[in-house]
Design a protein around this motif. Sequence first.
Motif, short mmCIF file in Angstrom:
data_model
loop_
_atom_site.label_atom_id
_atom_site.label_comp_id
_atom_site.label_asym_id
_atom_site.label_seq_id
_atom_site.Cartn_x
_atom_site.Cartn_y
_atom_site.Cartn_z
N LEU A 1 -1.68 11.66 -10.02
CA LEU A 1 -0.92 13.15 -10.40
C LEU A 1 -0.62 13.72 -8.54
CD1 LEU A 1 -2.58 15.67 -13.39
CD2 LEU A 1 -0.35 14.13 -12.97
N SER A 2 -1.73 13.71 -7.46
CA SER A 2 -1.28 13.37 -6.69
C SER A 2 -0.77 12.58 -6.02
CB SER A 2 -2.85 13.60 -5.93
OG SER A 2 -3.69 14.40 -6.58
N PHE A 3 -0.27 11.59 -5.87
CA PHE A 3 0.79 10.82 -5.95
C PHE A 3 2.15 10.75 -6.65
CE2 PHE A 3 3.29 7.41 -7.06
CZ PHE A 3 3.63 6.67 -5.60
N VAL A 4 1.92 11.53 -7.45
CA VAL A 4 3.63 12.13 -7.62
C VAL A 4 4.48 13.42 -8.00
CG1 VAL A 4 4.53 13.64 -10.38
CG2 VAL A 4 2.95 11.26 -10.54
N MET A 5 2.65 14.55 -6.41
CA MET A 5 3.61 15.55 -6.48
C MET A 5 3.71 15.30 -4.75
SD MET A 5 0.67 18.51 -7.91
CE MET A 5 -1.12 17.72 -6.57
N ILE A 6 3.12 14.10 -4.33
CA ILE A 6 3.62 13.82 -2.70
C ILE A 6 5.32 13.09 -3.19
CG2 ILE A 6 2.80 12.60 -1.34
CD1 ILE A 6 -0.19 12.58 -1.99
N ALA A 7 5.56 12.20 -3.51
CA ALA A 7 6.80 11.60 -4.52
C ALA A 7 7.24 12.08 -4.44
CB ALA A 7 6.18 10.48 -5.23
N GLN B 1 7.65 15.24 -2.83
CA GLN B 1 8.17 16.20 -2.15
C GLN B 1 9.12 15.59 -1.03
OE1 GLN B 1 4.34 17.60 -0.64
NE2 GLN B 1 4.39 19.25 -2.22
N PHE B 2 8.50 13.84 -1.55
CA PHE B 2 9.63 12.94 -0.48
C PHE B 2 11.48 12.33 -1.21
CE2 PHE B 2 5.36 11.67 1.25
CZ PHE B 2 5.42 12.00 2.39
N GLY B 3 11.18 13.42 -2.52
CA GLY B 3 12.34 13.56 -2.84
C GLY B 3 12.62 11.87 -3.94
N PHE B 4 11.36 11.39 -4.19
CA PHE B 4 11.63 9.85 -5.17
C PHE B 4 12.00 10.97 -6.27
CE2 PHE B 4 8.93 8.14 -1.81
CZ PHE B 4 10.27 7.20 -1.52
N THR B 5 12.42 10.09 -7.43
CA THR B 5 12.32 10.62 -8.74
C THR B 5 11.77 10.36 -9.65
OG1 THR B 5 13.61 8.89 -9.48
CG2 THR B 5 15.25 10.06 -8.38
N LEU B 6 10.74 10.98 -10.97
CA LEU B 6 10.10 10.74 -11.84
C LEU B 6 9.99 9.21 -12.55
CD1 LEU B 6 9.42 14.01 -13.38
CD2 LEU B 6 7.90 13.14 -12.10
N PRO B 7 11.29 8.93 -12.06
CA PRO B 7 11.30 7.43 -13.33
C PRO B 7 10.96 6.06 -12.24
CG PRO B 7 13.85 8.44 -13.58
CD PRO B 7 12.94 9.47 -13.23
N GLN B 8 11.37 6.81 -10.70
CA GLN B 8 11.19 6.02 -9.24
C GLN B 8 8.99 6.06 -9.54
OE1 GLN B 8 13.00 7.96 -6.47
NE2 GLN B 8 14.74 6.03 -6.20
N ILE B 9 8.87 7.05 -9.36
CA ILE B 9 7.53 7.21 -9.42
C ILE B 9 7.06 6.49 -10.58
CG2 ILE B 9 5.78 8.73 -9.29
CD1 ILE B 9 7.83 11.17 -8.19
N LYS B 10 7.42 6.34 -12.03
CA LYS B 10 7.06 6.09 -13.11
C LYS B 10 7.23 4.18 -12.66
CE LYS B 10 7.27 5.35 -17.88
NZ LYS B 10 6.35 4.54 -18.20
N ALA B 11 8.07 3.60 -12.44
CA ALA B 11 8.01 2.33 -11.89
C ALA B 11 6.86 1.77 -11.24
CB ALA B 11 9.32 1.92 -11.57
N GLU B 12 7.01 2.75 -9.81
CA GLU B 12 5.54 2.57 -9.26
C GLU B 12 4.06 2.45 -9.98
OE1 GLU B 12 5.68 0.30 -6.15
OE2 GLU B 12 7.89 0.65 -6.66
N LYS C 1 7.28 2.79 2.05
CA LYS C 1 7.01 3.09 3.12
C LYS C 1 8.72 2.43 3.63
CE LYS C 1 2.39 2.98 4.44
NZ LYS C 1 1.47 2.23 5.08
N ALA C 2 8.74 1.29 2.94
CA ALA C 2 10.12 0.56 3.39
C ALA C 2 10.98 1.98 2.74
CB ALA C 2 10.66 -0.22 2.05
N ALA C 3 11.38 2.53 1.97
CA ALA C 3 12.24 3.34 1.30
C ALA C 3 12.52 4.37 1.88
CB ALA C 3 12.14 3.76 0.00
N LEU C 4 10.94 5.10 2.55
CA LEU C 4 11.09 6.55 3.53
C LEU C 4 10.94 6.00 5.30
CD1 LEU C 4 7.27 7.83 2.44
CD2 LEU C 4 9.88 8.86 1.96
N ASP C 5 11.46 4.39 5.28
CA ASP C 5 12.07 4.42 6.67
C ASP C 5 13.24 4.28 6.78
OD1 ASP C 5 9.52 3.81 7.85
OD2 ASP C 5 9.28 1.55 7.62
N GLN C 6 13.81 4.04 5.56
CA GLN C 6 15.52 3.99 4.93
C GLN C 6 15.76 5.91 4.94
OE1 GLN C 6 16.92 2.46 1.85
NE2 GLN C 6 19.03 2.30 2.20
N ARG C 7 14.74 6.22 4.70
CA ARG C 7 15.59 7.71 4.27
C ARG C 7 15.35 8.61 5.44
NH1 ARG C 7 13.59 9.77 -0.95
NH2 ARG C 7 13.89 8.88 -2.22
N ILE C 8 14.10 8.13 6.61
CA ILE C 8 14.30 8.06 8.05
C ILE C 8 15.15 8.22 9.11
CG2 ILE C 8 12.68 8.44 10.42
CD1 ILE C 8 10.32 8.09 7.62
#
Length: 151
Positions: free
Chosen positions: A52-58, A60-71, A94-101
């Motif tokens: 759940l901590s991972f869900v909340m953090i992810a 905040q970084f803009g990941f969707t629930l389906p993306q989070i669930k897949a991980e 990290k790769a997705a965040l690097d692209q967003r950054i």
Amino acid sequence: MAVNDGLSIGALADRTGLAVSAIRYYEAQGLIRPWRNAGGQRRFERADLRRLSFVMIAQQFGFTLPQIKAELDRLPGGRTPNKVDWAQISAGFKAALDQRIDTMTKLRERLDSCIGCGCLSLDSCALYNPADKAADRGQGPRYLMGDTPEG
């Protein structure tokens, strides 16, 4: 409480700061999978605190629930995830965040010139997008997506 008794939904809410209704929603989305004790009460593994901590953090970084669930679905089912398991998930994020950054950096650097200009395929910017050439390259903010006015 014995180690194998699990956490109640109230205890999980207290530890994560989430509302019970949010935890139930995440359960319905398949992000956590409680079990039932002998009395039929919903119980959660201690590892669900980290999930759940991972869900909340992810989120905040803009990941969707389906993306989070897949991980999260990549985590082992029969044991508590360990550092190696979480590192594998982290690498993908990290790769997705690097692209967003990179995209956000481009946006910050070009913000003054991009607001209202051709990077959104508008025909109002003669400097960056004469004759609306950006529209020929596809939809969206073409120059922020990596296209250049010259190329």
